[in-house]
Design an enzyme around this catalytic site. Structure first.
Site, PDB file in Angstrom:
ATOM      1  N   ASP A  12       6.842   3.728 -10.327  1.00 43.90           N
ATOM      2  CA  ASP A  12       6.895   4.141  -8.923  1.00 43.90           C
ATOM      3  C   ASP A  12       7.578   3.079  -8.054  1.00 43.90           C
ATOM      4  OD1 ASP A  12       6.497   5.830  -6.800  1.00 43.90           O
ATOM      5  OD2 ASP A  12       4.388   5.301  -6.522  1.00 43.90           O
ATOM      6  N   HIS A  29      16.724   5.158  -8.037  1.00 43.39           N
ATOM      7  CA  HIS A  29      16.502   5.787  -9.343  1.00 43.39           C
ATOM      8  C   HIS A  29      17.462   5.214 -10.380  1.00 43.39           C
ATOM      9  CE1 HIS A  29      13.608   8.391  -7.604  1.00 43.39           C
ATOM     10  NE2 HIS A  29      14.461   9.137  -6.929  1.00 43.39           N
ATOM     11  N   LEU A 123      10.487   1.378 -32.237  1.00 46.46           N
ATOM     12  CA  LEU A 123       9.694   1.739 -31.053  1.00 46.46           C
ATOM     13  C   LEU A 123       9.830   3.234 -30.851  1.00 46.46           C
ATOM     14  CD1 LEU A 123       8.269   0.981 -28.262  1.00 46.46           C
ATOM     15  CD2 LEU A 123      10.566   0.935 -27.301  1.00 46.46           C
TER      16      LEU A 123
HETATM   17  C1  FPP Z   1       9.138   7.126  -8.571  1.00 45.98           C
HETATM   18  O1  FPP Z   1       9.785   6.494  -7.498  1.00 45.98           O
HETATM   19  C2  FPP Z   1      10.059   7.498  -9.580  1.00 45.98           C
HETATM   20  C3  FPP Z   1      10.355   8.753 -10.001  1.00 45.98           C
HETATM   21  C4  FPP Z   1       9.796   9.987  -9.416  1.00 45.98           C
HETATM   22  C5  FPP Z   1      11.280   8.963 -11.073  1.00 45.98           C
HETATM   23  C6  FPP Z   1      11.187   7.971 -12.188  1.00 45.98           C
HETATM   24  C7  FPP Z   1      12.510   7.821 -12.731  1.00 45.98           C
HETATM   25  C8  FPP Z   1      13.078   6.648 -13.104  1.00 45.98           C
HETATM   26  C9  FPP Z   1      12.406   5.358 -13.113  1.00 45.98           C
HETATM   27  C10 FPP Z   1      14.454   6.605 -13.567  1.00 45.98           C
HETATM   28  C11 FPP Z   1      14.615   7.220 -14.873  1.00 45.98           C
HETATM   29  C12 FPP Z   1      14.907   8.600 -14.573  1.00 45.98           C
HETATM   30  C13 FPP Z   1      15.578   9.448 -15.328  1.00 45.98           C
HETATM   31  C14 FPP Z   1      15.766  10.845 -14.812  1.00 45.98           C
HETATM   32  C15 FPP Z   1      16.173   9.092 -16.629  1.00 45.98           C
HETATM   33  P1  FPP Z   1       9.714   7.184  -6.086  1.00 45.98           P
HETATM   34  O2  FPP Z   1      10.969   7.975  -5.912  1.00 45.98           O
HETATM   35  O3  FPP Z   1       8.460   7.957  -5.973  1.00 45.98           O
HETATM   36  O4  FPP Z   1       9.727   5.935  -5.143  1.00 45.98           O
HETATM   37  P2  FPP Z   1       8.977   5.812  -3.742  1.00 45.98           P
HETATM   38  O5  FPP Z   1       7.518   5.931  -4.039  1.00 45.98           O
HETATM   39  O6  FPP Z   1       9.371   4.457  -3.282  1.00 45.98           O
HETATM   40  O7  FPP Z   1       9.499   6.903  -2.882  1.00 45.98           O
END
Ligand code: FPP
Length: 227
Positions: A12, A29, A123
């Protein structure tokens, strides 16, 4: 002491990472994918056997269509550009979740990636896509009911997406919130929980090492007593 076999992560904070830099959320992202790559390499180095990461939840469809589209494109990109590299590193890639809701071409990429890497043993990387614990548990319960199987912990575990995978020893959530957000509710019954204030794109192999060190200092009793 045995090292952790299985680490699960709620990645997150991508959006906030980008916002702090006055960048569009999607750049966060993109950096999130880099952090994931570092983490995969860290897990190989530390001999972790399973890494499960929350890529897209059953609730993430509520985000603006533009962001959902970007995450799906990123997933497609990851399959196209990263899977060969992961295969060379002997990583077995699995996609866990309700994949029927994803585009045909993503599903084709997923089948290709899973077939290519199925015999790898360094892994196992579980990419949780369109995943939600409650949906998973309902699906598992229906499966037992439909096949008239007696209900037991083993039977239910065996009907989850994570069938055959040991439960996570460690569950990490970055981004400062202290909740599980429908991630691995059953499987995390005895996981050591780590809630980190840092944003996911800032997660490094040092962070991973610190968590593993702290895990070794915690005492896991599994409901029993000491010694
Ligand atoms: C949370 O950050 C993250 C997600 C909902 C997506 C997780 C994805 C990745 C780490 C990248 C890998 C992804 C793919 C598709 C390969 P948030 O957007 O909720 O951040 P915020 O809480 O700061 O808004």
């Amino acid at each position: 002491v045995d090292g952790p076999q299985h680490i699960a992560i709620v990645m997150d904070g991508n959006g906030r990472w980008a916002k702090k830099r006055l960048l569009p959320r999607n750049m966060g992202h993109k950096q999130g994918v880099e952090a994931l790559r570092r983490t995969v390499e860290g897990c190989i180095a530390f001999k972790v056997k399973y890494l499960s990461v929350y890529v897209f939840s059953t609730e993430n469809w509520k985000r603006p269509a533009e962001e959902v589209g970007f995450l799906m494109a990123l997933l497609k990109d990851l399959i196209k550009k990263e899977v060969q590299k992961l295969h060379k590193q002997a990583v077995k890639v699995r996609f866990l979740g309700d994949l029927t809701a994803l585009d045909v071409d993503i599903n084709e990429g997923i089948s290709w990636a899973e077939d290519l890497t199925q015999s790898n043993t360094a892994l196992q990387l579980n990419l949780m896509v369109n995943y939600g614990s409650k949906m998973e548990l309902v699906k598992a319960a229906k499966q037992l009911q439909d096949s008239n199987q007696p209900i037991s912990e083993e039977a239910l575990s065996g009907a989850l997406f994570t069938a055959g995978i040991p439960d996570p020893d460690i569950l990490i959530r970055t981004g400062g919130d202290h909740r599980l957000s429908n991630f691995l509710l059953w499987q995390a019954a005895y996981s050591e929980l780590f809630f980190l204030d840092m944003l996911w794109p800032d997660f490094t192999q040092d962070t991973l090492k610190n968590v593993i060190d702290a895990f070794h200092k915690r005492e896991r009793r599994f409901g029993g007593l000491n010694g």
